[in-house]
Design a protein around this motif. Structure first.
Motif, short mmCIF file in Angstrom:
data_model
loop_
_atom_site.label_atom_id
_atom_site.label_comp_id
_atom_site.label_asym_id
_atom_site.label_seq_id
_atom_site.Cartn_x
_atom_site.Cartn_y
_atom_site.Cartn_z
N THR A 97 0.84 -1.20 0.00
CA THR A 97 0.00 0.00 0.00
C THR A 97 0.87 1.25 0.00
OG1 THR A 97 -0.14 -0.06 2.41
CG2 THR A 97 -1.90 -1.15 1.19
N GLY A 98 0.26 2.38 -0.36
CA GLY A 98 1.00 3.63 -0.44
C GLY A 98 1.24 4.28 0.89
N ASP A 99 0.49 3.85 1.92
CA ASP A 99 0.69 4.40 3.26
C ASP A 99 0.99 3.25 4.22
OD1 ASP A 99 -1.74 3.17 3.42
OD2 ASP A 99 -2.91 5.00 3.63
N TRP A 100 1.05 3.55 5.50
CA TRP A 100 1.39 2.52 6.49
C TRP A 100 0.10 1.88 6.99
CZ3 TRP A 100 6.14 1.22 6.05
CH2 TRP A 100 7.05 2.16 5.58
N THR A 101 -0.12 0.64 6.52
CA THR A 101 -1.39 -0.04 6.73
C THR A 101 -1.15 -1.42 7.34
OG1 THR A 101 -2.38 1.09 4.83
CG2 THR A 101 -3.47 -0.93 5.57
N LEU A 102 -2.04 -1.80 8.26
CA LEU A 102 -2.05 -3.15 8.81
C LEU A 102 -3.31 -3.87 8.37
CD1 LEU A 102 -0.86 -2.73 12.52
CD2 LEU A 102 0.50 -3.48 10.56
N GLN A 103 -3.21 -5.19 8.28
CA GLN A 103 -4.38 -6.05 8.08
C GLN A 103 -4.61 -6.84 9.37
OE1 GLN A 103 -3.98 -8.26 4.07
NE2 GLN A 103 -1.88 -7.82 4.66
N VAL A 104 -5.86 -7.02 9.73
CA VAL A 104 -6.19 -7.81 10.91
C VAL A 104 -7.36 -8.73 10.57
CG1 VAL A 104 -6.88 -7.82 13.34
CG2 VAL A 104 -5.46 -5.95 12.45
N ILE A 105 -7.18 -10.03 10.75
CA ILE A 105 -8.25 -10.99 10.52
C ILE A 105 -9.20 -10.96 11.71
CG2 ILE A 105 -8.79 -13.46 10.27
CD1 ILE A 105 -6.09 -13.73 8.81
N HIS A 106 -10.48 -11.03 11.41
CA HIS A 106 -11.52 -10.98 12.45
C HIS A 106 -12.28 -12.30 12.51
CE1 HIS A 106 -10.55 -6.77 12.33
NE2 HIS A 106 -11.52 -6.43 13.16
N ASP A 107 -12.81 -12.61 13.69
CA ASP A 107 -13.69 -13.76 13.86
C ASP A 107 -15.14 -13.28 13.93
OD1 ASP A 107 -12.00 -16.07 13.90
OD2 ASP A 107 -11.21 -15.36 15.82
N ALA A 108 -16.04 -14.11 13.40
CA ALA A 108 -17.43 -13.72 13.23
C ALA A 108 -18.32 -14.38 14.29
CB ALA A 108 -17.92 -14.10 11.84
N TYR A 109 -19.16 -13.55 14.93
CA TYR A 109 -20.10 -14.02 15.95
C TYR A 109 -21.49 -13.45 15.65
CZ TYR A 109 -15.76 -14.91 18.49
OH TYR A 109 -14.50 -15.34 18.85
N ASP A 110 -22.52 -14.14 16.19
CA ASP A 110 -23.86 -13.57 16.08
C ASP A 110 -24.13 -12.70 17.30
OD1 ASP A 110 -24.59 -15.23 18.22
OD2 ASP A 110 -25.56 -16.72 16.95
N ARG A 111 -25.33 -12.16 17.39
CA ARG A 111 -25.64 -11.21 18.47
C ARG A 111 -25.68 -11.89 19.83
NH1 ARG A 111 -32.04 -10.00 17.15
NH2 ARG A 111 -32.65 -12.16 16.79
N HIS A 112 -25.72 -13.23 19.85
CA HIS A 112 -25.68 -13.98 21.11
C HIS A 112 -24.27 -14.45 21.44
CE1 HIS A 112 -30.02 -13.86 21.05
NE2 HIS A 112 -30.05 -14.49 19.88
#
Length: 454
Positions: A97-112
């Motif tokens: 990328t052209g700037d200083w960027t990080l990627q972070v993987i997320h985990d998916a949950y429902d509203r409960h």
């Protein structure tokens, strides 16, 4: 940006940002094809937020971007928002990328606060947890094959090999040639640089048999961590290729008459208490668990092919004499078999599944491969006799088209319980929709040979 935020980052991410100001964070999650979905947010906002939302509809999209009505109907689709929480151990640079960027993987949950059952990373975590419940720690090592090809802007045109540094197109039949690897030197240099910035360790890069085909081996480790790395690597490799006016493709069979691209998966299992490989006995011999794991692969892999070979193109890889498996035979140091036992000492004894294509989702490919082995262990399955000859002399015994593979997957109730019934329902719905879309397309072969001859 607070010091606490930087303290939570892995070492490679901290080193990447040393003396620099973080601009942006890409909050991402893998969909079924393995595409990174999510949002890019300013770093200051990311530091304040504990989660963000994304609709679960990303798992109901086909590869063409359409929606699967079949999948939606089967689960009562309401396009609900998921709660996506960051796994900060996955924070890594986006060095292209052209700037200083990080990627972070997320985990998916429902509203409960329950894991979304059809999120690929959650499917893999579910399978790993079943091993852990037995006191086992699964270990995997994936191998990634891919092609570097000339830019292709017209789908009607055949894919061509990329132009090498010598000014000549990449040549086929140059497996393990260092000269061939040197042809792609600038691209490979960027792959190494990007991987180093992201904190990934490459075990080796080799030229494979196809024109412009390379293989990257990753060091063995935790299945979720390695799936994260393959997920990241696919994007990393594509970005490196684009810098040099070529495409990187992970299609299973991008070029006719060339070998296909696989994601071979090596498996071993450690006893959590002792740390010992359960495939090796006290004197270094092969254990019942070793044979049961192989038996599980032989028994359940036919039903898992719909995940390991997820597209119509995937089945073009399963042809004789192109180093691709067409069978479920197993053998020691035998690359004609679908299940191979590499040369190793007892401590490193492992089982290689050669059936997975590089076009499969890394989380789902590793999950379903481990699931087959797990079922073999639990059912105490025994494999067939080891094959010592050329497995290509026999008949193929895996599905040859996606429709047949989906039928077997839908009937595999034991596999459903390991992977999760909700995942199976959504996945098969999406794949049926993709298959129906494909059947609407008339190919050049049909026009050439059927238009005037039938």
């Amino acid at each position: 940006m607070s010091d606490d935020f930087h303290d939570d980052l892995p070492e490679a991410a901290r080193a990447y940002l040393e003396g620099r100001r973080l601009d942006e964070v890409e909050c991402i999650i893998s969909d079924f094809p393995g595409i990174a979905r999510g949002k890019a947010v300013p770093a200051s906002k990311f530091a304040r937020q504990k989660h963000f939302h994304l609709p679960d509809s990303i798992f109901f999209q086909t590869i063409t971007g359409d929606w699967s009505d079949a999948a939606a109907e089967d689960v009562g689709f309401l396009e609900r928002d998921m709660i996506l929480r960051p796994d900060m151990t996955t924070a890594t640079a986006a060095p292209w990328t052209g700037d200083w960027t990080l990627q972070v993987i997320h985990d998916a949950y429902d509203r409960h606060e329950k894991p979304i059952p059809f999120s690929p990373r959650n499917v893999l975590k579910r399978v790993v947890s079943l091993y852990e419940a037995q006191g086992w720690k699964p270990v995997v090592a994936p191998e990634m094959e891919f092609f570097l090809v000339a830019r292709n802007l017209d789908p009607a045109k055949e894919i061509q090999p990329m132009m090498g540094r010598s000014g000549r197109p990449a040549a086929a039949r140059q497996a393990y040639s260092m000269t061939a690897v040197d042809e792609f030197g600038p691209v490979i240099d960027d792959i190494y640089d990007f991987a180093e910035a992201q904190g990934f360790e490459i075990d080796g890069i080799t030229q494979e048999g196809g024109a412009g085909q390379l293989e990257i081996n990753l060091r063995h480790g935790d299945p979720v961590k390695l799936a994260d790395e393959v997920f990241y690597f696919k994007r990393l490799i594509r970005e490196a290729a684009l810098r040099h006016d070529c495409f990187a493709t992970f299609m299973a069979k991008p070029i006719a008459d060339e070998p296909g691209s696989a994601m071979h998966i090596h498996h071993s299992i450690l006893d959590k208490k002792t740390g010992e490989n359960i495939f090796a006995g006290p004197q270094g011999g092969e254990t019942d668990a070793f044979y049961h794991f192989i038996g599980g692969l032989q028994t359940h892999l036919p039903s898992a092919i719909a995940v390991l070979a997820p597209y119509v193109n995937s089945y073009r890889r399963y042809v004789k004499d192109h180093a691709a498996p067409i069978n479920l035979e197993w053998g020691r140091d035998n690359r004609t078999t679908g299940i191979r036992i590499p040369i190793s000492d007892a401590k490193s004894r492992r089982v290689e599944n050669r059936l997975a294509g590089m076009d499969c989702n890394p989380y789902l490919g590793i999950a379903v491969s481990l699931a087959c082995g797990y079922l073999g262990l639990m059912e105490e399955r025994w494999p067939s006799k080891q094959l010592k000859g050329d497995a290509y002399e026999g008949e193929g015994d895996i599905p040859r088209v996606l429709g047949q593979a989906l039928e077997l997957f839908e009937e595999a109730t034991a596999l459903h319980e390991v992977l999760g019934p909700e995942f199976v329902t959504v996945y098969t719905g999406v794949k049926h929709s993709e298959y129906e879309e494909f059947l609407q397309v008339i190919s050049p072969w049909e026009r050439e040979h059927l238009l005037m001859n039938v």
